[in-house]
Design a protein around this motif. Structure first.
Motif, PDB file in Angstrom:
ATOM      1  N   ASP A 184      15.162   4.403  12.843  1.00 59.49           N
ATOM      2  CA  ASP A 184      13.715   4.470  12.954  1.00 59.49           C
ATOM      3  C   ASP A 184      13.019   4.232  11.616  1.00 59.49           C
ATOM      4  O   ASP A 184      11.817   3.993  11.574  1.00 59.49           O
ATOM      5  CB  ASP A 184      13.288   5.843  13.488  1.00 59.49           C
ATOM      6  N   TYR A 185      13.787   4.314  10.521  1.00 59.36           N
ATOM      7  CA  TYR A 185      13.221   4.178   9.184  1.00 59.36           C
ATOM      8  C   TYR A 185      14.110   3.282   8.330  1.00 59.36           C
ATOM      9  O   TYR A 185      15.312   3.175   8.556  1.00 59.36           O
ATOM     10  CB  TYR A 185      13.093   5.553   8.500  1.00 59.36           C
ATOM     11  N   PHE A 186      13.496   2.642   7.348  1.00 59.30           N
ATOM     12  CA  PHE A 186      14.244   1.840   6.384  1.00 59.30           C
ATOM     13  C   PHE A 186      13.688   2.090   4.992  1.00 59.30           C
ATOM     14  O   PHE A 186      12.583   2.611   4.826  1.00 59.30           O
ATOM     15  CB  PHE A 186      14.195   0.347   6.744  1.00 59.30           C
ATOM     16  N   GLU A 187      14.470   1.717   3.996  1.00 61.80           N
ATOM     17  CA  GLU A 187      14.081   1.923   2.601  1.00 61.80           C
ATOM     18  C   GLU A 187      13.398   0.680   2.060  1.00 61.80           C
ATOM     19  O   GLU A 187      13.986  -0.411   2.055  1.00 61.80           O
ATOM     20  CB  GLU A 187      15.323   2.240   1.770  1.00 61.80           C
ATOM     21  N   GLU A 188      12.170   0.839   1.615  1.00 57.99           N
ATOM     22  CA  GLU A 188      11.410  -0.279   1.079  1.00 57.99           C
ATOM     23  C   GLU A 188      11.836  -0.593  -0.358  1.00 57.99           C
ATOM     24  O   GLU A 188      12.328   0.266  -1.082  1.00 57.99           O
ATOM     25  CB  GLU A 188       9.914   0.031   1.100  1.00 57.99           C
ATOM     26  N   THR A 189      11.623  -1.843  -0.746  1.00 54.17           N
ATOM     27  CA  THR A 189      11.920  -2.318  -2.096  1.00 54.17           C
ATOM     28  C   THR A 189      10.626  -2.541  -2.853  1.00 54.17           C
ATOM     29  O   THR A 189       9.691  -3.170  -2.330  1.00 54.17           O
ATOM     30  CB  THR A 189      12.720  -3.637  -2.042  1.00 54.17           C
ATOM     31  N   GLY A 190      10.552  -2.032  -4.098  1.00 55.94           N
ATOM     32  CA  GLY A 190       9.367  -2.201  -4.908  1.00 55.94           C
ATOM     33  C   GLY A 190       9.330  -3.547  -5.597  1.00 55.94           C
ATOM     34  O   GLY A 190      10.282  -4.336  -5.520  1.00 55.94           O
ATOM     35  N   PRO A 191       8.241  -3.860  -6.303  1.00 52.60           N
ATOM     36  CA  PRO A 191       8.109  -5.159  -6.988  1.00 52.60           C
ATOM     37  C   PRO A 191       9.226  -5.445  -7.980  1.00 52.60           C
ATOM     38  O   PRO A 191       9.589  -6.592  -8.201  1.00 52.60           O
ATOM     39  CB  PRO A 191       6.751  -5.043  -7.693  1.00 52.60           C
TER      40      PRO A 191
ATOM     41  N   GLY B 204      12.277  -4.608  -7.584  1.00 52.99           N
ATOM     42  CA  GLY B 204      13.551  -4.700  -6.891  1.00 52.99           C
ATOM     43  C   GLY B 204      14.253  -3.373  -6.706  1.00 52.99           C
ATOM     44  O   GLY B 204      15.374  -3.329  -6.206  1.00 52.99           O
ATOM     45  N   THR B 205      13.608  -2.275  -7.098  1.00 51.94           N
ATOM     46  CA  THR B 205      14.196  -0.954  -6.931  1.00 51.94           C
ATOM     47  C   THR B 205      13.638  -0.283  -5.686  1.00 51.94           C
ATOM     48  O   THR B 205      12.605  -0.689  -5.150  1.00 51.94           O
ATOM     49  CB  THR B 205      13.908  -0.073  -8.155  1.00 51.94           C
ATOM     50  N   ALA B 206      14.316   0.777  -5.222  1.00 50.92           N
ATOM     51  CA  ALA B 206      13.855   1.495  -4.037  1.00 50.92           C
ATOM     52  C   ALA B 206      12.487   2.099  -4.287  1.00 50.92           C
ATOM     53  O   ALA B 206      12.226   2.697  -5.324  1.00 50.92           O
ATOM     54  CB  ALA B 206      14.858   2.583  -3.679  1.00 50.92           C
ATOM     55  N   ALA B 207      11.576   1.937  -3.301  1.00 48.10           N
ATOM     56  CA  ALA B 207      10.199   2.364  -3.503  1.00 48.10           C
ATOM     57  C   ALA B 207       9.757   3.445  -2.526  1.00 48.10           C
ATOM     58  O   ALA B 207       8.729   4.083  -2.736  1.00 48.10           O
ATOM     59  CB  ALA B 207       9.255   1.163  -3.386  1.00 48.10           C
ATOM     60  N   GLY B 208      10.481   3.673  -1.462  1.00 51.97           N
ATOM     61  CA  GLY B 208      10.064   4.666  -0.483  1.00 51.97           C
ATOM     62  C   GLY B 208      10.699   4.384   0.861  1.00 51.97           C
ATOM     63  O   GLY B 208      11.452   3.423   1.027  1.00 51.97           O
ATOM     64  N   VAL B 209      10.390   5.231   1.825  1.00 53.73           N
ATOM     65  CA  VAL B 209      10.923   5.091   3.175  1.00 53.73           C
ATOM     66  C   VAL B 209       9.774   4.827   4.129  1.00 53.73           C
ATOM     67  O   VAL B 209       8.738   5.492   4.065  1.00 53.73           O
ATOM     68  CB  VAL B 209      11.690   6.365   3.593  1.00 53.73           C
ATOM     69  N   ALA B 210       9.937   3.858   5.009  1.00 50.92           N
ATOM     70  CA  ALA B 210       8.880   3.467   5.938  1.00 50.92           C
ATOM     71  C   ALA B 210       9.433   3.367   7.347  1.00 50.92           C
ATOM     72  O   ALA B 210      10.623   3.119   7.554  1.00 50.92           O
ATOM     73  CB  ALA B 210       8.271   2.123   5.512  1.00 50.92           C
ATOM     74  N   ALA B 211       8.560   3.557   8.330  1.00 52.44           N
ATOM     75  CA  ALA B 211       8.949   3.402   9.727  1.00 52.44           C
ATOM     76  C   ALA B 211       9.158   1.921  10.035  1.00 52.44           C
ATOM     77  O   ALA B 211       8.456   1.052   9.510  1.00 52.44           O
ATOM     78  CB  ALA B 211       7.872   3.986  10.635  1.00 52.44           C
TER      79      ALA B 211
END
Length: 288
Positions: A145-152, A154-161
């Motif tokens: 239900d959720y995935f890990e977003e990538t920041g500008p 290229g590092t992990a930036a947060g979790v989103a639905a």
């Protein structure tokens, strides 16, 4: 299961050995000592034609640096590989088993010599057509239900639905069309190269072995099901597969927890003397 440490391992191996497992259906799996890598998986398509569905294994140098060495043996239908990384007490043991239903079980046991983050241990890249075509038509389903977003950067930036995004694979969807979606996350990574939080395991930690993802190739009829004890899987296609073109292959690999570094979701660490166990099963079969 006991970890076996190999004292006095040399800095480099004189030669790499490989081991082959075969089941009653004639399916064969080849494992190499370097990096304890899955090198080949030869299986029939719906017409009985045999092909290798493993395109690459980008594991790279084994953990532990230049002093690390894997040593394998094969007995009673099991390929076991042991790793030592010098005199710090660290070590790892990997068992590969292939059953007659096409299930390749990969069991890990690791002991840390220094604090290390838990991450994926196997990185096989698959193409269920056996390389006869790309993976754009492969149908992917991931119970997340959720995935890990990538920041500008290229590092992990947060979790989103995943809802309403290209990352919603709760219902099976083809890889190629999803890569054409207008999505900032796809643009930043050059395709899919993201962690997915498996349903009911959002907070991390391990659970019972369960099926979390499946991939189906309509042309060959081959289906790959992924079972794991872990809290997350990383799905990569169109990006992050060294030496392969955009749609040559895909990867789905188990991870202890997404690598987001925050107070709310810290990275899982393995401390000296702690033992970590992981089981992942890739099951290859035919689907009507």
């Amino acid at each position: 299961m006991t970890i076996h440490l190999i004292p006095g391992a040399p800095a480099a191996m004189a030669g790499e050995r490989s081991f082959t497992l075969e089941n009653a259906a004639g399916m064969t799996v080849t494992i190499g000592e370097r990096g304890a890598q899955l090198r080949a998986w030869v299986a029939p398509d719906r017409y009985g034609r045999m092909a290798d569905v493993v395109q690459s294994d980008a594991a790279g140098p084994p953990s532990g640096g230049r002093s690390a060495r894997w040593e394998g043996r094969q007995a009673d239908g099991v390929v076991s590989l042991a790793l030592t990384s010098g005199g710090d007490g660290a070590g790892m043991l990997v068992h590969y088993r292939l059953d007659d239903e096409g299930g390749l079980s990969i069991e890990y046991q690791a002991v840390a010599g220094v604090p290390i983050p838990l991450a994926s241990l196997a990185h096989p890249a698959f193409n269920l057509s056996g390389g006869l075509a790309g993976v754009g038509d492969h149908m992917v389903q991931i119970d997340a239900d959720y995935f890990e977003e990538t920041g500008p950067a290229g590092t992990a930036a947060g979790v989103a639905a995943v809802g309403g995004t290209a990352f919603d694979f709760r219902q099976a969807a083809a890889i190629g069309p999803r890569l054409r979606w207008t999505d900032t996350q796809l643009q930043r990574a050059g395709g899919f190269d993201h962690c997915f939080c498996c349903r009911n395991h959002f907070t991390g930690g391990q659970g019972q072995l369960r099926e979390v993802a499946r991939v189906f190739d309509p042309a060959s009829g081959r289906r790959l099901q992924i079972h794991t004890t872990e809290a997350a899987v990383r799905f990569s296609s169109g990006a992050g597969v060294p030496g392969l073109q955009r749609l040559d292959a895909f990867r789905i690999e188990a991870q202890a927890r997404p690598g987001l570094m925050s107070a709310a979701w810290p990275r899982v660490m393995l401390h000296p003397g702690q033992v970590y166990r992981q089981t992942t099963v890739y099951r290859l079969s035919l689907q009507a």
